[in-house]
Design a protein around this motif. Sequence first.
Motif, PDB file in Angstrom:
ATOM      1  N   LEU A   1       0.825  -1.197   0.000  1.00 57.48           N
ATOM      2  CA  LEU A   1       0.000   0.000   0.000  1.00 57.48           C
ATOM      3  C   LEU A   1       0.866   1.256   0.000  1.00 57.48           C
ATOM      4  O   LEU A   1       1.826   1.355   0.763  1.00 57.48           O
ATOM      5  N   THR A   2       0.514   2.197  -0.851  1.00 55.96           N
ATOM      6  CA  THR A   2       1.152   3.509  -0.836  1.00 55.96           C
ATOM      7  C   THR A   2       0.082   4.549  -0.520  1.00 55.96           C
ATOM      8  O   THR A   2      -0.973   4.583  -1.166  1.00 55.96           O
ATOM      9  N   ILE A   3       0.334   5.358   0.492  1.00 57.89           N
ATOM     10  CA  ILE A   3      -0.596   6.420   0.860  1.00 57.89           C
ATOM     11  C   ILE A   3      -0.283   7.632  -0.002  1.00 57.89           C
ATOM     12  O   ILE A   3       0.842   8.142   0.016  1.00 57.89           O
ATOM     13  N   THR A   4      -1.271   8.075  -0.754  1.00 57.69           N
ATOM     14  CA  THR A   4      -1.045   9.216  -1.651  1.00 57.69           C
ATOM     15  C   THR A   4      -1.487  10.529  -1.024  1.00 57.69           C
ATOM     16  O   THR A   4      -1.224  11.595  -1.576  1.00 57.69           O
ATOM     17  N   GLY A   5      -2.161  10.469   0.105  1.00 59.09           N
ATOM     18  CA  GLY A   5      -2.524  11.696   0.802  1.00 59.09           C
ATOM     19  C   GLY A   5      -3.699  11.482   1.732  1.00 59.09           C
ATOM     20  O   GLY A   5      -4.385  10.463   1.680  1.00 59.09           O
ATOM     21  N   ARG A   6      -3.866  12.421   2.623  1.00 59.71           N
ATOM     22  CA  ARG A   6      -5.044  12.454   3.485  1.00 59.71           C
ATOM     23  C   ARG A   6      -6.135  13.151   2.685  1.00 59.71           C
ATOM     24  O   ARG A   6      -5.903  14.244   2.155  1.00 59.71           O
ATOM     25  N   LEU A   7      -7.314  12.524   2.556  1.00 56.83           N
ATOM     26  CA  LEU A   7      -8.353  13.083   1.696  1.00 56.83           C
ATOM     27  C   LEU A   7      -8.647  14.533   2.039  1.00 56.83           C
ATOM     28  O   LEU A   7      -8.838  15.367   1.155  1.00 56.83           O
ATOM     29  N   LYS A   8      -8.679  14.849   3.332  1.00 58.55           N
ATOM     30  CA  LYS A   8      -8.959  16.219   3.743  1.00 58.55           C
ATOM     31  C   LYS A   8      -7.763  17.141   3.536  1.00 58.55           C
ATOM     32  O   LYS A   8      -7.890  18.357   3.613  1.00 58.55           O
ATOM     33  N   GLU A   9      -6.572  16.544   3.273  1.00 60.72           N
ATOM     34  CA  GLU A   9      -5.374  17.359   3.079  1.00 60.72           C
ATOM     35  C   GLU A   9      -5.048  17.567   1.596  1.00 60.72           C
ATOM     36  O   GLU A   9      -4.173  18.367   1.269  1.00 60.72           O
ATOM     37  N   ILE A  10      -5.710  16.791   0.716  1.00 62.56           N
ATOM     38  CA  ILE A  10      -5.481  16.968  -0.707  1.00 62.56           C
ATOM     39  C   ILE A  10      -5.803  18.428  -1.076  1.00 62.56           C
ATOM     40  O   ILE A  10      -6.850  18.962  -0.727  1.00 62.56           O
ATOM     41  N   ILE A  11      -4.878  19.068  -1.788  1.00 57.08           N
ATOM     42  CA  ILE A  11      -5.044  20.474  -2.152  1.00 57.08           C
ATOM     43  C   ILE A  11      -5.829  20.554  -3.460  1.00 57.08           C
ATOM     44  O   ILE A  11      -5.454  19.927  -4.461  1.00 57.08           O
ATOM     45  N   ASN A  12      -6.916  21.303  -3.450  1.00 59.77           N
ATOM     46  CA  ASN A  12      -7.765  21.477  -4.630  1.00 59.77           C
ATOM     47  C   ASN A  12      -7.521  22.875  -5.195  1.00 59.77           C
ATOM     48  O   ASN A  12      -8.113  23.859  -4.762  1.00 59.77           O
ATOM     49  N   ARG A  13      -6.646  22.936  -6.163  1.00 59.26           N
ATOM     50  CA  ARG A  13      -6.252  24.224  -6.759  1.00 59.26           C
ATOM     51  C   ARG A  13      -7.068  24.440  -8.028  1.00 59.26           C
ATOM     52  O   ARG A  13      -6.671  24.020  -9.109  1.00 59.26           O
ATOM     53  N   GLY A  14      -8.233  25.046  -7.879  1.00 58.81           N
ATOM     54  CA  GLY A  14      -9.081  25.316  -9.027  1.00 58.81           C
ATOM     55  C   GLY A  14      -9.475  24.060  -9.781  1.00 58.81           C
ATOM     56  O   GLY A  14      -9.616  24.081 -11.007  1.00 58.81           O
ATOM     57  N   GLY A  15      -9.640  22.958  -9.066  1.00 58.48           N
ATOM     58  CA  GLY A  15     -10.016  21.693  -9.694  1.00 58.48           C
ATOM     59  C   GLY A  15      -8.847  20.751  -9.910  1.00 58.48           C
ATOM     60  O   GLY A  15      -9.038  19.547 -10.131  1.00 58.48           O
ATOM     61  N   GLU A  16      -7.626  21.277  -9.866  1.00 56.91           N
ATOM     62  CA  GLU A  16      -6.433  20.424  -9.954  1.00 56.91           C
ATOM     63  C   GLU A  16      -6.130  19.882  -8.569  1.00 56.91           C
ATOM     64  O   GLU A  16      -5.972  20.649  -7.618  1.00 56.91           O
ATOM     65  N   LYS A  17      -6.050  18.557  -8.417  1.00 53.77           N
ATOM     66  CA  LYS A  17      -5.819  17.920  -7.122  1.00 53.77           C
ATOM     67  C   LYS A  17      -4.323  17.634  -6.949  1.00 53.77           C
ATOM     68  O   LYS A  17      -3.692  17.009  -7.825  1.00 53.77           O
ATOM     69  N   ILE A  18      -3.775  18.085  -5.827  1.00 55.49           N
ATOM     70  CA  ILE A  18      -2.341  17.930  -5.558  1.00 55.49           C
ATOM     71  C   ILE A  18      -2.147  17.176  -4.255  1.00 55.49           C
ATOM     72  O   ILE A  18      -2.727  17.539  -3.232  1.00 55.49           O
TER      73      ILE A  18
END
Length: 510
Positions: free
Chosen positions: A401-418
């Motif tokens: 398993l690789t954790i790609t991020g905390r869902l609440k921590e994912i940055i939503n930059r104008g629709g681009e998810k980082i």
Amino acid sequence: MPESMPVLGFIQKAKSEAVVLDAPGQGSLSYAGLLKLVETTALTLNQNGIQRNDRVALVLPNGAEMAATFIAISCTATAAPLNPAYQKAEFDFYLSDLETSVLVVEEDSDSAALESARELNIPVMLLKKEGSLTAGEFELVPLEQFQQDETVVAPEFAGKDDIALVLHTSGTTSRPKIVPLTQTNICASAENIRTALNLTSADRCLNVMPLFHIHGLIAAVLASISAGASIFCTPGFNALKFFAWLEEAQPSWYSAVPTMHQAILARAGKNKEIVGKSALRFIRSSSASLPPQVMSELEETFQAPVIEAYAMTEAAHQMTSNPLPPGIRKPGSVGTAAGPKVAIMDETGNLLGKGCIGEVVIQGENVTPGYDNNPSANRENFVNGWFRTGDQGIMDEDGYLTITGRLKEIINRGGEKISPREVDEILLGHPSVSQAVTFAVPHDKLGEEVAAAVVLHDGEITSESDVRAYAANYLAGFKVPKKIVILDDIPKGATGKTQRIALAGKLGLA
């Protein structure tokens, strides 16, 4: 192990003369001594009206006494450890929210918890050492609020379905939730960790984790006790004292969060002789993602494998773990399922296959039966028998398993998810950067923008523009932090973890 008394069973099956607890400058406590403490503590609690599932708040400093108190309380009632650094308003909330039956503090304590307890009419017990130099040895003495019942002559111990431990979630984005963990939950987790790390009675853990947190309580203390092993209990993490403790304790392993590992590495060069004499069988990392660069440097410095695990309070700590050699360790991955079942789920509750990104979900004996008095949170977090972790991840064909991020921590930059972690790892490749935390800051048009806080290696000098230019060589333009703050130290929570969601506010960028 007696089915009706799981935690107690761990102690009973250990060799009675083996050492269980040590601390800097103190004598050793044997398993026989710990068993006696458990029995006398249970009797004292029962005689003063404290029974199974009654919540006993522990406001004690880190160390052997806190470890022993946690074990003793959890064998007969419900341990509720609280951060001793809390202020009165925080104690007011936590003691009330927990519906606390009794508060335990050190003799001569000046904790603000005492004032809160008085106002809330919560009785108090004092933990006394009575001059003992033995690590972990104590006596509980009730104050005048108690009416002792002398007719109780034999202690009653908790059953497998009783609540052994309650902790609050961190509450970075909402009101903290109470996580109750049963005897079965915490013992199953301890056994999972013991199995994953192949712990035996010959092992010795150097505990630097706070004992009001699930990591230290279960991974360091209870997993060791399940193996009949010993724990060297420090008063809390201190990078300046770590190497002296390493020399004194001669541990076979320690477990810490990434920021602690980074602080240790920063001072390793000044303690080469102690490092060279250490005999660590492995180093464990958990509670936050470990950058591959830090993993590599740890292994090179200590000549020991680094085992990264994935854990959370609701799972009584461990969910996945990389294996010990000769098993394959994959840097950047948190390993394979190590106890509970682990899967990936989409937003509508369907399980996904290997190679698909989605929410990490778990089920197993170590998973909490549900949040306390919070039906809405339980409806949201339990789906089709699975617990939703809130973490985004992907599982490869080998089950890693690789954790790609905390869902609440994912940055939503104008629709681009980082994914902040992806940016962290790029920034850590800059030769001057020793620590990096990427986070979201508000933006009037995009909603969120990417920012990062970095700490430089000692003696290094660089600029924000230089770090941004470096990142631009490896990241798409929308992922490059528009704001980089160079700090001497990145603000951390009480357990040593950085808190991305709160960082913009703490740095005055919100």
